[in-house]
Every structure is written in structure tokens, then in C-alpha cells.
Scaffold this motif. Sequence first.
Motif, short mmCIF file in Angstrom:
data_model
loop_
_atom_site.label_atom_id
_atom_site.label_comp_id
_atom_site.label_asym_id
_atom_site.label_seq_id
_atom_site.Cartn_x
_atom_site.Cartn_y
_atom_site.Cartn_z
N ASP A 378 0.84 -1.22 0.00
CA ASP A 378 0.00 0.00 0.00
C ASP A 378 0.86 1.25 0.00
O ASP A 378 0.60 2.21 -0.72
CB ASP A 378 -0.92 -0.01 1.21
N ALA A 381 2.39 1.66 -3.41
CA ALA A 381 1.40 2.14 -4.40
C ALA A 381 1.07 3.60 -4.18
O ALA A 381 0.98 4.39 -5.13
CB ALA A 381 0.14 1.28 -4.32
N TYR A 382 0.87 4.01 -2.90
CA TYR A 382 0.51 5.40 -2.64
C TYR A 382 1.66 6.34 -2.99
O TYR A 382 1.46 7.45 -3.46
CB TYR A 382 0.12 5.58 -1.19
N ARG A 437 -4.07 -4.05 -9.94
CA ARG A 437 -4.45 -2.90 -9.12
C ARG A 437 -5.88 -3.02 -8.60
O ARG A 437 -6.16 -2.66 -7.45
CB ARG A 437 -4.29 -1.61 -9.94
N ASN A 444 -8.18 -4.62 -0.19
CA ASN A 444 -8.21 -3.58 0.85
C ASN A 444 -9.62 -3.37 1.38
O ASN A 444 -9.84 -3.27 2.59
CB ASN A 444 -7.67 -2.27 0.30
N LYS A 493 -5.24 10.07 3.48
CA LYS A 493 -4.19 9.19 4.02
C LYS A 493 -4.01 9.43 5.52
O LYS A 493 -4.10 10.56 6.01
CB LYS A 493 -2.88 9.41 3.28
N VAL A 516 -5.21 4.59 -0.90
CA VAL A 516 -4.69 3.85 -2.05
C VAL A 516 -5.83 3.44 -2.97
O VAL A 516 -5.74 3.55 -4.21
CB VAL A 516 -3.89 2.62 -1.58
#
Length: 558
Positions: A378, A381-382, A437, A444, A493, A516
Motif C-alpha cells: 500500500d 502504491a501510494y 491494481r 483492501n 491518508k 490507495v
Amino acid sequence: MLSSLITLSDSKISVKFLLSTSIAIAAIFLLVFVWFSQQQEQAIMEQVKKQAIILHKQIVLTRQWVAEHKTVLVPKTETVRSSPFLSEPDVKSADGSVFTKISPSVITRHLSDRASRGGLYSFKLANTTRLNPQNAPDALEEEALEQFRSSPTSGIFRIEHREGRKVLRYIAPLYVNEDCMQCHMVQNYKPGEVGGCLSVLIPMEEAQSAIIRNRIILIGSGLGFAGSLVVLLFVTTRSLVFTRIRDIRALIGRMNLVGTDNSRSHEHGDELKEITDFCYVLDEKLKDQHEELELKIAAATKDLSRTNEDLERANQDLARLNKAKSDFFSDVSHEMRTPLTSIKGAADILARNHSFAENVYLDIIKRNTDRLIKTVVDFLAYSKIESGQLELDIRENCLKAVVEDAVLSQQAVAQKRSVKLVSDAPDEVPAMFDEQRIYQVLTNLLSNAIRFSPDHGTVTVRIADGRDHWIEVSVQDQGPGIDEKYHTTVFEKFYQVPDTRGSKIHQGSSGIGLAVCKGLVEAHGGEIWVESDLGKGCRFAFTLPSHKDNERFTNTPG
């Protein structure tokens, strides 16, 4: 002092308005009077002309009647004598009375004499080839006869003065017919020719009196109307305009502008001139204040410019720090991912090797390793989303297969919580997305739903056809729900939604999973949202494009 501007004007605006309005209305009235008077005069003259034409036709009809009966016998008197132009004009009756023959020409003259003595009108017969000298034409009649014989004309009108009287003269032709030939053979007339003309004279006294009377009435009514209009306009304007001007002058008189140029105060004028002068003075005062204010602003902006420069340097430093943070997260994620993957693989091998009597420690190692790997993925990816370096491999994939894989990956965790996972999807649901993705998004959302679901609860993943080439995917749980005021901030976030007691709900969450999910869905051109009421669970939903022709598709770095 501005009060010096407020002086008694030499010429009041109300007086100017009254004079200008009166002059304008008078001019308009004069034009209307002249035009209307001419129209009335023409109308009266047309009536007189029609009267002359009617008289002419009546005389012609009388002459024709007499001509049809050859002659008319009337008693012979001193005024009625025998005609020298007729053979045997006299006729004696049985009782000895003497009658004489009257021709159309003679009866025309007698009728004219009778009407003339009554002051009504008169008429005269004229001809160039006459038998009776009394029928000799004058100059105008000779001209008219020439015109009648050269070209057909209905008649000629003239205004003349006779014996101090104004008369309308109408000259019209007389045409020869068969009945006229018996008396005018010697003149060699032919039927249809112009045998002469008849002049009808009508006095104009009544017509002139009517014209003058109409003019007097028009002048009187026009003056009354114009005067009423001027008064009405003045009263209305005074109420709507002049009163307001007086109030403005009074307000200006109470104002005090110190330090202004009063050179215009010596110029005289009306109220509007005074107000204009005040506006000039006020404009000068405002200009002075504006210049003074600009100087103060210039002095203040010097400090502001320095502050802006400091802020710009701080922003640059912050941008560098933010980039360093992203690079740090990316580097750490990469460095941690490889050893964690190795640890997870080793734990899986040991779990399959039943040499240990108790696998509880291996389960702890495996579970925490999975959590660390998910957190690292995560963060990685973020970091790519935030830096704009996310790359997507978008192609047509089966969405149902990805949903089933995600559900299967979370099945073990759900069983430990006695949570039931349900998949509600059509057999074939093709869509355009990056399989890896979207799998990450679904895991998630499922992980969060299982974490917040009560024991023996149900989590449902549903795929539904959307509108305009979009497919909707949703994850529904039966957890405590999220208050509506957090529906937007929950995707930020590191944000943790507080529980009903005001504390944060951690339960092993890094606080970056939903951020994400939002970044990955938006990179596909879709959108993600949450629907929830407190105590009734949550429904997280997102959309994906269903066709290749969708304008938001991209295979470039996001």
C-alpha cells in the motif's frame, strides 16, 4: 468648505424647465395647428367644389329636360320676353293670354338671375359660336373652351373676387346632343361636340366663416391643451425630480469637505451645476485620499513582499522534503518487500512441514508477515500515486474472476472471525482495468469490511451494470457504520475515523488503504464513495469503464 457652493442660483432649474417645456410644446402646437388648419381648409374647399359640381349637373339636367320637350311655354311678361332666335315664339290661348317659348339658354339665364338676386349663386352660359351676344365668353372661358375641345377635361376651378366678394368659379363643358340640334342647326354642331361651357359662381363667405371659426376653435382648444400639459409636466417633474434635487442640495450643504478647491463656487448656475461642482470637488478629494492610500499600501507591501519571498523559500523546502519523504517511503517499501516475501515463503514451507507439534507460532509469523507485506504494498502504491509515477496495464479482463480471487484471498481471515463472504456477480462481466491494481483495491476493501464486521456477520461483494459504459463494484458489511460527516475524509491518508466514544479505531490499520483505493480507482477514470448510516454497516462502491472507447482510458503512467 463645500457649503460655499450652495448658493441661490441666478436661474433656477425649475424655471428653465418651465420655459423650455413651454417653448417645445408651443412649437409642436404651431406645427399641428398649421397642418390641421390646412387639412380643414382643404376639406371645406372640397365641399364647396362638390357643391359647384352638383349645381352644374342640376343645371345640365334642367337644360336637357327643356331640350327634350323642344321648348317650354311660360306667360309672357315684362321680364319674360319673346326670344328673337325662335320662329313664332308666342302662342295665344283661348282666353286671350299670351305665352312665349322658353329655350334651354333662356331658362338658364332666368334661373341664374333668380339665384343671384337671392344671394345664393349664379351661373353663365358661354360659347364662341353664340347666337345670343349675352353668351359671349370672357378670357378665362375662352381658354377653358380651347382646353375642353383639345383634350377631355371635367372642369376648371378658380378663386376670384367679384364686386368685393370672394367666389369660387367652376367652368365645365356643355356637350351637344340630338335634342340640341333643332335650335342650333345654323352653328353646324355635331352630337358629342363641346357646344359651350357653363360657369358656376358660388360665394365663399360661408366657407371662409367656417374656416375662421374652426381656426379659432383649434387655437382655443390647443392653447388649453398645451397649457394643461405644461402644468401637468411641471407638477409631475417637480414632485419626482425637483424635490429630489432639493434634498440632494440640502445633503450637500450639510457635508463639509475640508481642504478642497472651492474655485468653482464662484461660478453661478442652477441646482444641477451646484451638484456637478460638488462631484468635481468630491472627485478631487477622493483622488487625494487614493494617492495617500496607495503610498500606505506601497509601504505595507514592502514587508509583504519579503514575507512572500520567505514563504516561497519555505514552500520549496517543503516540496523538497515531501519528495524526500516519498522517495524514502518508496525505498523503504522496496527494501522491506523482498525480505518480507522471503520470510513469508519460509513460514509457508514450515507450515506445510508437520515436524512441529504446534503451529501457533508459525501462524503468528505468517499472519503478521502478510500484514506487513500488505502495508508495504500500500505504501509503495501510494508513493507512486502521489509522485505521479503510477503505471497501469489496462486491458479487457473478467471482473468476476478478480472478485472471486480477492474473496478467496480473504477467506481464511474471515473464517477466523466467523464472517461469511458472499460474491454476487454475473458470469461474464468484461471491463477495462489493471487486474493487479483492482485486485489490490478489492482486497483492501474486503480486509476493512472483515475487520469491522461483527462475529458471524456477512460481507457481500456485488457487481452491477452501471450507465453510460460504467460498471459498479461494491463491498457491503454489517459493521458499526460511518457518520456522514466522515464520508469524504475517510479516503484521506493516515485518517482514522473516531468511534462513538471519540477514540480512534485502529485495529491494526495503517490508515492508508482507502487512500490507495481512491488513487487507484481514479487512475482508471472511475470514482469511489461510501454510503453508510451509523449502526447499519457500510457500503464502499467504485466504478470501472466497461468499453475500450471510453475517453478516460490510459496506459500511460498515472
